[in-house]
Design a protein around this motif. Structure first.
Motif, short mmCIF file in Angstrom:
data_model
loop_
_atom_site.label_atom_id
_atom_site.label_comp_id
_atom_site.label_asym_id
_atom_site.label_seq_id
_atom_site.Cartn_x
_atom_site.Cartn_y
_atom_site.Cartn_z
N VAL A 67 0.86 -1.19 0.00
CA VAL A 67 0.00 0.00 0.00
C VAL A 67 0.89 1.23 0.00
O VAL A 67 2.04 1.20 0.45
N ALA A 68 0.34 2.33 -0.51
CA ALA A 68 1.06 3.59 -0.50
C ALA A 68 0.93 4.25 0.87
O ALA A 68 -0.05 4.04 1.59
N LEU A 69 1.92 5.03 1.21
CA LEU A 69 1.90 5.74 2.49
C LEU A 69 0.69 6.67 2.54
O LEU A 69 0.46 7.46 1.63
N MET A 124 1.49 -19.33 8.47
CA MET A 124 0.23 -18.59 8.39
C MET A 124 0.54 -17.11 8.65
O MET A 124 0.25 -16.54 9.71
N ALA A 125 1.13 -16.47 7.63
CA ALA A 125 1.64 -15.10 7.79
C ALA A 125 1.77 -14.44 6.44
O ALA A 125 1.69 -15.08 5.38
N ALA A 126 1.98 -13.13 6.46
CA ALA A 126 2.23 -12.34 5.26
C ALA A 126 2.93 -11.06 5.66
O ALA A 126 3.05 -10.75 6.86
N LEU A 127 3.41 -10.31 4.67
CA LEU A 127 4.04 -9.02 4.91
C LEU A 127 3.18 -7.90 4.35
O LEU A 127 2.60 -8.03 3.27
N LEU A 128 3.11 -6.81 5.09
CA LEU A 128 2.49 -5.58 4.60
C LEU A 128 3.60 -4.55 4.40
O LEU A 128 4.29 -4.19 5.35
N ARG A 129 3.75 -4.09 3.16
CA ARG A 129 4.73 -3.03 2.89
C ARG A 129 3.98 -1.71 2.76
O ARG A 129 3.07 -1.57 1.92
N VAL A 130 4.39 -0.74 3.55
CA VAL A 130 3.78 0.59 3.52
C VAL A 130 4.82 1.58 3.03
O VAL A 130 5.89 1.73 3.63
N GLY A 131 4.52 2.27 1.91
CA GLY A 131 5.42 3.28 1.39
C GLY A 131 6.62 2.71 0.68
O GLY A 131 6.69 1.51 0.36
N GLN A 132 7.61 3.57 0.45
CA GLN A 132 8.81 3.22 -0.28
C GLN A 132 10.06 3.51 0.56
O GLN A 132 9.97 4.03 1.67
N VAL A 133 11.21 3.16 0.00
CA VAL A 133 12.46 3.33 0.71
C VAL A 133 12.66 4.77 1.17
O VAL A 133 13.11 5.03 2.29
N GLU A 134 12.30 5.71 0.30
CA GLU A 134 12.53 7.11 0.64
C GLU A 134 11.64 7.61 1.79
O GLU A 134 11.89 8.69 2.36
#
Length: 610
Positions: A478-480, A581-591
């Protein structure tokens, strides 16, 4: 004047239980750096530190004696304690924990459950996601920014089940709940957990590669209790010490409850002849709600106010385990002791009864609410809020067991799932029909490192399947700043289970909860939603970071993804999460992230070309 009296009484009792220099009354403007040393070693209950315990009960209180329930077994310990050291600080304090891994051959990480690590993402404590596993020493350094009742625990393998966990309480100088109680003592923090009579690794291997059960034997309260399963095990119970909670007659006491269970062991909590007033959950205040009992699931926390309004005496605080705690009738008692009462056990019997006590129960097992049952969607947040009717991103996540040839458990060519007898068939916990694989390097601190088995929500996963078994590093992005809704579905097609869901780095509003039957599917929930059959609570919904999903039903949560990073989300039952039984949520980008701390450890595969 009354408000002043409340504040003074609170500070006096808090100071009386002071153990660490940062365990103190919280005063505006007084923030400190709080240093802790965590030495992790292999250890044993009833070690030589215990001398003649349990035959001589006074010996059970000796420093470094872990008596547990009087059954000898190995464990992992921080500073030779069970639970490990409690961290009790004030909001805004700087918490510095030096973790020294002295295990013979294993690694370690510590997760600070409830602290969102905003601006300090590298210290969330998830191996191969936010950091490399600790092989020597590692310094965690972060502010106590999320007030309330929380806890810390290992996030490596089965170590939490072996004993690496403890309380983490962050008090506020200006507590919005201050008018609800007079006493908030550091001694009134109750950490409960399930316990077996063998190591967690032996339990796991015996269950997944042999034919042993996956049942707990007892529930312990702050590491104390008795083996009430002794009669079912054919042994004699010994009278090991019980936890004692001392209260002042006529005053209201804030009691902080933490569930550190590892197996599927929801615990019913009640106090004889007393009601409990819920005032917070997972660190978030709620409109006070009086109940006769509550059910607490792995990872959850509840703050309750108990008024000492009964005759001066001793009363049972009852902890009754369900599901995996039911076969061996896992019940435990702590003693609620009024000041002035004799130092003896309560008069009533402490027996196992899986039925809820008479009256109201909050957070019932596998229920969306019924007569005298109150779910999280029935409670209101103390701080008013209104959520927008629409969200930017929506995810459907199905939790269930599958009858697949999990290559971690089976060899399809030699002993496939359908090629062995039923007693040898172990089902695989999965999320969206996938098993999570940790990347070889933490993408948070090593963003340039490749993730070999990366698969994204909504994309084709067949490249990561071996016949009917699929495993990959499952990623939601997802985006920040986007608003997010997660529809969590416990399909319940196999067995009568329960899945407590925990999301790192965030709190979420619990906006809906329902049960469609003994089993359901994601599609059935989607169809019900499309037909207008699911109503979301958008006004004053409670905030949590861990929530149960009724088996054969759903729980819907919403939040704003305003904390950049890579955040693990998973079932909080150890055997479920460790199998995948898991997953990752990535929020935003490196910057969007703060810089990686100087000298931060790196890791990864070493596979040079031949």
């Amino acid at each position: 004047m009354k408000g002043f009296v409340i504040t003074l009484a609170t500070l006096v009792l808090a100071a009386a239980g002071q153990k660490h220099e940062c365990e103190r009354p919280c005063i505006p403007g007084d923030t400190r750096t709080c240093m802790y040393e965590f030495n992790i070693i292999e250890y044993h209950t009833l070690s030589r530190a215990c001398y003649d315990c349990p035959n001589t009960l006074a010996d059970c209180a000796r420093e470094e004696c872990v008596a547990a329930d009087g059954v000898s077994r190995p464990l992992l310990a921080v500073n030779r304690q069970l639970p490990g050291p409690a961290i009790q600080v004030c909001e805004g304090d700087r918490v510095v924990v030096d973790v020294h891994n002295s295990q013979f051959s294993d690694t370690e990480t510590i997760h600070w459950h409830g602290q969102h690590m905003r601006g300090h993402q590298y210290y969330d404590g998830v191996p191969f996601v936010t950091q490399c596993p600790i092989m020597g020493s590692f310094r965690y350094d972060f502010p106590a920014a999320t007030p309330g009742t929380h806890w810390w625990h290992s996030h490596t393998g089965l170590h939490r089940a072996e004993g690496i966990f403890g309380a983490f309480v962050v008090r506020q100088p200006e507590d919005p709940l201050l008018a609800a109680y007079e006493i908030d003592s550091p001694d009134h923090v109750i950490v409960m957990h399930d316990w077996t009579h063998m190591s967690a690794m032996n339990k796991f291997l015996g269950r997944h590669h042999s034919v042993l059960d996956d049942y707990a034997r007892v529930v312990l309260v702050n590491g104390k209790g008795r083996n009430y399963a002794a009669k079912l095990e054919g042994v004699e119970m010994v009278n090991t010490p019980l936890e004692v909670v001392t209260v002042t007659p006529g005053l209201r006491h804030r009691v902080r409850l933490v569930s550190a269970t590892s197996l599927n062991c929801p615990i019913v909590v009640s106090v004889d002849d007393h009601r409990l007033v819920l005032v917070a959950t997972d660190g978030s205040e709620i409109v006070p709600y009086a109940t006769d009992s509550l059910v607490i699931y792995s990872g959850e926390r509840f703050d309750v106010v108990l008024e000492a309004d009964q005759p001066v005496d001793n009363y049972w605080i009852r902890f009754t385990g369900l599901i995996d705690c039911e076969p061996f009738e896992s019940v435990q008692g702590a003693i609620l002791r009024y000041e002035g009462a004799p130092e003896e056990e309560p008069a009533g019997a402490l027996t196992y009864d899986p039925a809820y006590p008479p009256g109201t129960v909050v957070n019932p097992l596998n229920s969306a609410g019924g007569a005298n049952e109150v779910t999280m969607t029935d409670l209101d947040a103390l701080t008013p809020s209104t959520l927008p009717p629409e969200v930017d991103r929506q995810f459907y996540l199905a939790f269930d067991f599958s009858q697949v040839n999990n290559s971690l458990l089976y060899n399809p060519d030699l002993y496939p799932y359908n090629g062995v007898s039923e007693e040898w068939q172990v089902n695989t916990p999965q999320l969206n029909d996938l098993n999570f694989v940790f990347p070889p390097s933490p993408p948070l601190s090593q963003p340039e490192a490749a993730i070999p088995s990366l698969c994204r929500y909504g994309e084709e996963v067949s490249p990561y399947c071996e016949s009917d078994f699929c495993r990959c590093t499952y990623l939601l992005e997802v985006a920040l700043g986007e608003t997010v809704e997660m529809v969590l579905v416990a399909e319940g097609q196999i067995g009568d289970e329960n899945h407590p869901f925990h999301l790192h780095g965030n709190k979420f509003h619990v906006v809906a909860m329902g049960k469609l039957g003994s089993a359901t599917t994601v599609q059935e929930v989607m169809d019900l939603d499309a037909a207008g059959g699911i109503t979301r609570k958008l006004q004053d919904a409670v905030e949590k970071d861990t929530v149960t999903i009724p088996d054969g039903g759903f729980t819907i949560v919403r939040f704003t993804a305003d904390n950049p990073g890579w955040w693990l989300m998973h079932c909080h039952l150890t055997f479920h999460s460790e199998v995948g039984m898991a997953a990752l949520l990535r929020v935003g980008q490196v910057e969007d992230l703060p810089p990686v701390p100087a000298g931060f450890p790196t890791c990864g595969h070493f596979m040079p070309e031949i």
